[in-house]
Motif scaffolding. Structure first.
Motif, PDB file in Angstrom:
ATOM      1  N   ASP A  36     -13.514  -4.150  -6.451  1.00 44.25           N
ATOM      2  CA  ASP A  36     -12.878  -3.179  -7.248  1.00 44.25           C
ATOM      3  C   ASP A  36     -11.847  -3.613  -7.619  1.00 44.25           C
ATOM      4  O   ASP A  36     -11.263  -3.295  -8.946  1.00 44.25           O
ATOM      5  CB  ASP A  36     -12.965  -1.843  -6.519  1.00 44.25           C
ATOM      6  N   LEU A  39      -6.449   4.024  -5.772  1.00 40.86           N
ATOM      7  CA  LEU A  39      -7.512   3.903  -4.843  1.00 40.86           C
ATOM      8  C   LEU A  39      -8.040   5.222  -4.901  1.00 40.86           C
ATOM      9  O   LEU A  39      -7.440   6.390  -4.770  1.00 40.86           O
ATOM     10  CB  LEU A  39      -7.039   3.607  -3.660  1.00 40.86           C
ATOM     11  N   PHE A  48       0.753  -1.268  -0.157  1.00 38.65           N
ATOM     12  CA  PHE A  48      -0.059  -0.025   0.066  1.00 38.65           C
ATOM     13  C   PHE A  48       0.879   1.341   0.210  1.00 38.65           C
ATOM     14  O   PHE A  48       2.016   1.437   0.773  1.00 38.65           O
ATOM     15  CB  PHE A  48      -1.039  -0.014   1.294  1.00 38.65           C
ATOM     16  N   GLU A  67     -13.722   3.675   0.049  1.00 38.25           N
ATOM     17  CA  GLU A  67     -12.805   2.242   0.370  1.00 38.25           C
ATOM     18  C   GLU A  67     -13.007   1.599  -1.079  1.00 38.25           C
ATOM     19  O   GLU A  67     -13.566   1.708  -1.969  1.00 38.25           O
ATOM     20  CB  GLU A  67     -13.739   1.421   1.239  1.00 38.25           C
ATOM     21  N   ILE A  68     -11.890   0.552  -0.992  1.00 41.72           N
ATOM     22  CA  ILE A  68     -11.790  -0.208  -2.135  1.00 41.72           C
ATOM     23  C   ILE A  68     -11.744  -1.797  -1.776  1.00 41.72           C
ATOM     24  O   ILE A  68     -11.034  -2.166  -0.622  1.00 41.72           O
ATOM     25  CB  ILE A  68     -10.450   0.213  -2.699  1.00 41.72           C
ATOM     26  N   TYR A 106      -7.473  10.438  -6.538  1.00 41.35           N
ATOM     27  CA  TYR A 106      -6.388   8.995  -6.132  1.00 41.35           C
ATOM     28  C   TYR A 106      -5.745   9.490  -4.743  1.00 41.35           C
ATOM     29  O   TYR A 106      -5.279  10.548  -4.611  1.00 41.35           O
ATOM     30  CB  TYR A 106      -5.455   8.755  -7.048  1.00 41.35           C
ATOM     31  N   ARG A 161      -2.578   3.852  -3.770  1.00 41.13           N
ATOM     32  CA  ARG A 161      -2.288   2.709  -4.512  1.00 41.13           C
ATOM     33  C   ARG A 161      -1.975   1.513  -4.162  1.00 41.13           C
ATOM     34  O   ARG A 161      -1.400   1.529  -3.081  1.00 41.13           O
ATOM     35  CB  ARG A 161      -1.581   3.113  -5.811  1.00 41.13           C
ATOM     36  N   LYS A 174     -10.854  -5.457   2.515  1.00 41.92           N
ATOM     37  CA  LYS A 174     -11.222  -3.912   1.770  1.00 41.92           C
ATOM     38  C   LYS A 174      -9.735  -2.997   2.321  1.00 41.92           C
ATOM     39  O   LYS A 174      -9.458  -3.210   3.662  1.00 41.92           O
ATOM     40  CB  LYS A 174     -12.641  -3.437   2.058  1.00 41.92           C
ATOM     41  N   SER A 231      -9.812   1.146   3.357  1.00 42.06           N
ATOM     42  CA  SER A 231     -10.550   2.246   3.515  1.00 42.06           C
ATOM     43  C   SER A 231      -9.776   3.426   3.868  1.00 42.06           C
ATOM     44  O   SER A 231      -8.600   3.287   4.542  1.00 42.06           O
ATOM     45  CB  SER A 231     -11.645   1.842   4.459  1.00 42.06           C
ATOM     46  N   TYR A 266      -5.605   5.433   7.499  1.00 45.30           N
ATOM     47  CA  TYR A 266      -5.976   4.417   6.334  1.00 45.30           C
ATOM     48  C   TYR A 266      -6.050   3.117   7.097  1.00 45.30           C
ATOM     49  O   TYR A 266      -5.164   2.718   8.097  1.00 45.30           O
ATOM     50  CB  TYR A 266      -4.746   4.163   5.171  1.00 45.30           C
TER      51      TYR A 266
END
Length: 355
Positions: free
Chosen positions: A291, A278, A236, A282-283, A259, A262, A306, A308, A314
């Protein structure tokens, strides 16, 4: 040098067993070397009927000189044995060396297997402490007590053997026990388990591939943190607004639609594969829905985890996946009994009862 055919470790020519995995080494084929001047060589077999001719050379008479006196024999000496007033002293070992208990050959103390006979030099769970000159020597004075175990978890979820955990600490690495001897993803000194005040502290000892702990709650993550879902090793990264140089020059880049981070797939040390930007709150990561999807990884659940963003930071959260979400340790962490830990390429469950 001899290259081990099993683990690829380089070994000196005089070693018979690999220093990395204990496998018997194959000696290199001898190379024929021409004899130097003055070196005796064997003569070819003479033909049948050949008789050597011996020249009549003068022979000096053999003279035997009687010694002036013989050493006195001690009363405790058996007949035919001469007493000596000075007993030979064994030469001291250089710092950082120890003798093999099997064959008596000297080996550096960091070796797990003897380079001469292949015998194990370290007992399971034995520690080493530093000495002057940068070496290390076995620590035999520290008393240890078994307080738990690491249970190996097979891919089908069953238990496949265990390794004891001792207080006050246990160090795990490649070569410290049958469960770790053949794991090439383990460093020789990989992780340390320390017991204090009724808790177990897990620490990564600067290993190459790290130590991963399964998350049981919402996990705060920071820029550069590494985590794992299924067989995917991910990193991340935070995306921040580019800063102008001191002279006022702005950095050119593509427009940012919002963004904030990532996720990059780690292929190898310093090598990244695909990267996923990202945005939004949330992803979701998964194999079938989400996603970011890893459709070819059967160890990733349909919806797995996920990432978020909130005002306070984060976060990484597991979504009830079958195989769990694991974060790489950046600092020592207290881990309760029953936790799952990834070390090398194997999964273990902690089980301890320390008081």
């Amino acid at each position: 040098m001899i290259i081990c055919s099993k683990c690829g470790k380089e070994n000196q020519d005089r070693y018979k067993f690999c220093l990395g995995c204990g496998t018997q080494l194959s000696a290199p084929e001898p190379v024929a070397v021409p004899a130097a001047r003055g070196t005796m060589q064997s003569s070819p077999t003479p033909p049948a009927g050949y008789s050597p001719v011996v020249a009549d050379l003068p022979v000096a008479p053999l003279t035997i000189t009687e010694p002036e006196s013989l050493p006195e024999r001690s009363s405790n000496t058996s007949p035919g044995t001469l007493s000596s007033s000075v007993e030979p002293k064994p030469e001291p070992l250089p710092p950082g060396m120890e003798l093999c208990k099997t064959c008596g050959s000297p080996n550096p103390v960091e070796f797990v297997f003897c380079g001469n006979c292949g015998g194990r030099l370290k007992e399971v769970g034995q520690k080493t402490v530093g000495i002057a000159g940068g070496g290390a020597m076995p620590s035999r004075s520290t008393e240890t007590t078994q307080v738990g175990k690491l249970a190996l978890i097979r891919p089908d979820g069953s238990e496949g053997g265990s390794h004891p955990l001792h207080a006050p600490e246990t160090i795990i690495g490649r070569g410290t026990g049958p469960l770790f001897d053949n794991d090439s993803y383990l460093s020789p000194r990989h992780t340390r388990f320390t017991f204090s005040q009724g808790q177990m502290l897990v620490e990564d000892i600067s290993s190459l591939n790290g130590v991963f702990v399964r998350t049981t709650r919402e996990e705060p993550i920071n820029d550069g943190d590494v985590f794992r879902i299924g067989q995917e090793l991910l990193r991340f990264d935070v995306i921040r607004e580019p800063q102008s140089l001191e002279d006022g020059t702005e950095v050119m880049g593509s427009p940012n639609p919002g963004y904030w981070g990532r996720i990059s797939i780690i292929v190898g040390p310093g090598v990244d594969g695909s990267a996923f930007p990202l945005m939004g709150d949330e992803i979701v990561l998964g194999r079938e829905r989400g996603d970011i999807m890893f459709s070819d990884d059967g160890y990733v659940s349909g919806t797995h985890a996920k990432v978020s963003i909130r005002e306070d930071g984060y976060f990484l959260t597991d979504l009830g996946s079958s195989n769990g979400t694991f974060v790489r340790l950046n600092e020592p962490r207290h881990v309760p009994s029953g936790s799952f830990i990834l070390i090398g390429q194997q999964l273990f469950r902690t089980d301890y009862r320390y008081r």
